[in-house]
Enzyme design. Structure first.
Site, mmCIF file in Angstrom:
data_model
loop_
_atom_site.group_PDB
_atom_site.id
_atom_site.type_symbol
_atom_site.label_atom_id
_atom_site.label_comp_id
_atom_site.label_asym_id
_atom_site.label_seq_id
_atom_site.Cartn_x
_atom_site.Cartn_y
_atom_site.Cartn_z
ATOM 1 N N HIS A 121 0.811 -1.203 -0.038
ATOM 2 C CA HIS A 121 -0.053 0.125 -0.082
ATOM 3 C C HIS A 121 0.737 1.179 0.140
ATOM 4 C CE1 HIS A 121 -3.286 -2.663 0.563
ATOM 5 N NE2 HIS A 121 -3.121 -2.933 1.709
HETATM 6 ZN ZN LIG Z 1 -3.849 -7.157 3.518
#
Ligand SMILES: [Zn+2]
Length: 305
Positions: A121
């Protein structure tokens, strides 16, 4: 029998207070692998911090300075969802180094494992969702920069979409990003990977494995990667607090075996990273990761099921 290179670091166990992200899992996975005899202490290689040059292949100079000096805005801290500290920054840098080491070993040996990593992320200019630096992207970019390979496949089977990785390599034809995840889950905005397979809530073993089988061989045969990075997230597990795909531990073992054998059978070196895992019982997360590593050792040694 010979074992794959397995990278680890004590730095991954960062004190982040009471939190759903169990940083102790890295030590516990290592300890279990040793106590169960899957690995010997001599099989473990300690991760080394990444160089600034390697980080600069993915992250912006402005963001790297923020990480170095712990200068985040309130909004940036909220987005990260994990308390930032210099220890976390150090851990993230070492983690990038560990995935680079595993990736190089995978190109050389066929299979290598990092007992950490998978921070998909993290974007070039910001971190989010527990991820400060994108170790997988740094490793892929480093292999390409070094000329070790010309095409890298990222197989992201964490329950969450690999938004940072997809964004980083959106315009890079040398990297194929494949994310198979739970559609109705974090992150809300999912920048397109080269292939996104968004699964329904409660998918379960049979449909989960069928979707994987349907796509992976096709990707490998079309894209012809020379190396792969595998995010073997434990969070598709049915008792995960942050995942809702309802896959069993045995289903995840079959998943790992299929990914690793498919890549091996096509001569593609693969570096395994652990990625997410937030089971209600922490021991379940540890067991799933241990099974992933056990499968990697088996496939490295040429075994089939
Ligand atoms: Zn995850």
């Amino acid at each position: 029998m010979a074992k794959p290179v397995v990278i680890w670091s004590p730095a991954y166990e960062v004190d982040i207070g009471p939190h759903v992200f169990p940083t102790a899992k890295y030590r516990m996975v290592r300890d279990r692998l040793l106590s169960e005899g899957v690995l010997d202490p001599a099989d473990l290689v300690e991760a080394e911090p990444v160089t600034d040059e390697m980080l600069g292949l993915v992250h912006t100079p402005e963001y790297l300075e923020k990480v170095r000096e712990n200068r985040f805005s309130a909004m940036e801290r909220i987005l990260l969802e994990v308390p930032f500290s210099i220890a976390l920054a150090d851990s993230s840098r070492i983690c990038c180094g560990g995935t680079v080491q595993a990736a190089r070993a995978a190109v050389r040996d066929g299979v290598a494992v990092h007992l950490g990593g998978g921070f998909h992320h993290a974007f070039p200019g910001h971190g989010e969702g527990f991820c400060v630096l994108n170790d997988v992207a740094v490793a892929a970019a480093t292999l390409l920069e070094e000329g070790a390979v010309s095409r890298v496949l990222i197989v992201d089977l964490d329950v969450h979409h690999g938004n940072g990785t997809a964004s980083i390599f959106a315009d890079d034809r040398r990297v194929f990003t494949f994310s198979m995840h739970q559609e109705r889950n974090y992150p809300h905005h999912k920048p397109p990977s080269d292939l996104d397979v968004g699964l329904d809530d409660g998918t379960g073993d049979a449909a989960y494995l069928a979707a994987l089988r349907k796509h992976l061989v096709d990707i490998v045969e079309r894209f012809r990667p020379e190396a792969a990075l595998y995010l073997a997230g434990a969070d598709p597990y049915r008792e995960d607090q942050l995942g809702g795909l309802a896959v069993s531990a045995e289903g995840l073992r079959e998943r790992d075996a299929f990914v690793l054998e498919t890549l091996r059978n096509h001569g593609v070196g693969v570096a395994v990273t652990l990625a997410g895992g937030y089971a209600v019982r922490g021991a379940d997360t540890v067991s799933i990761h241990v099974t992933t590593v056990t499968e990697a050792v088996r496939v490295f040694q040429g075994g089939s099921r």
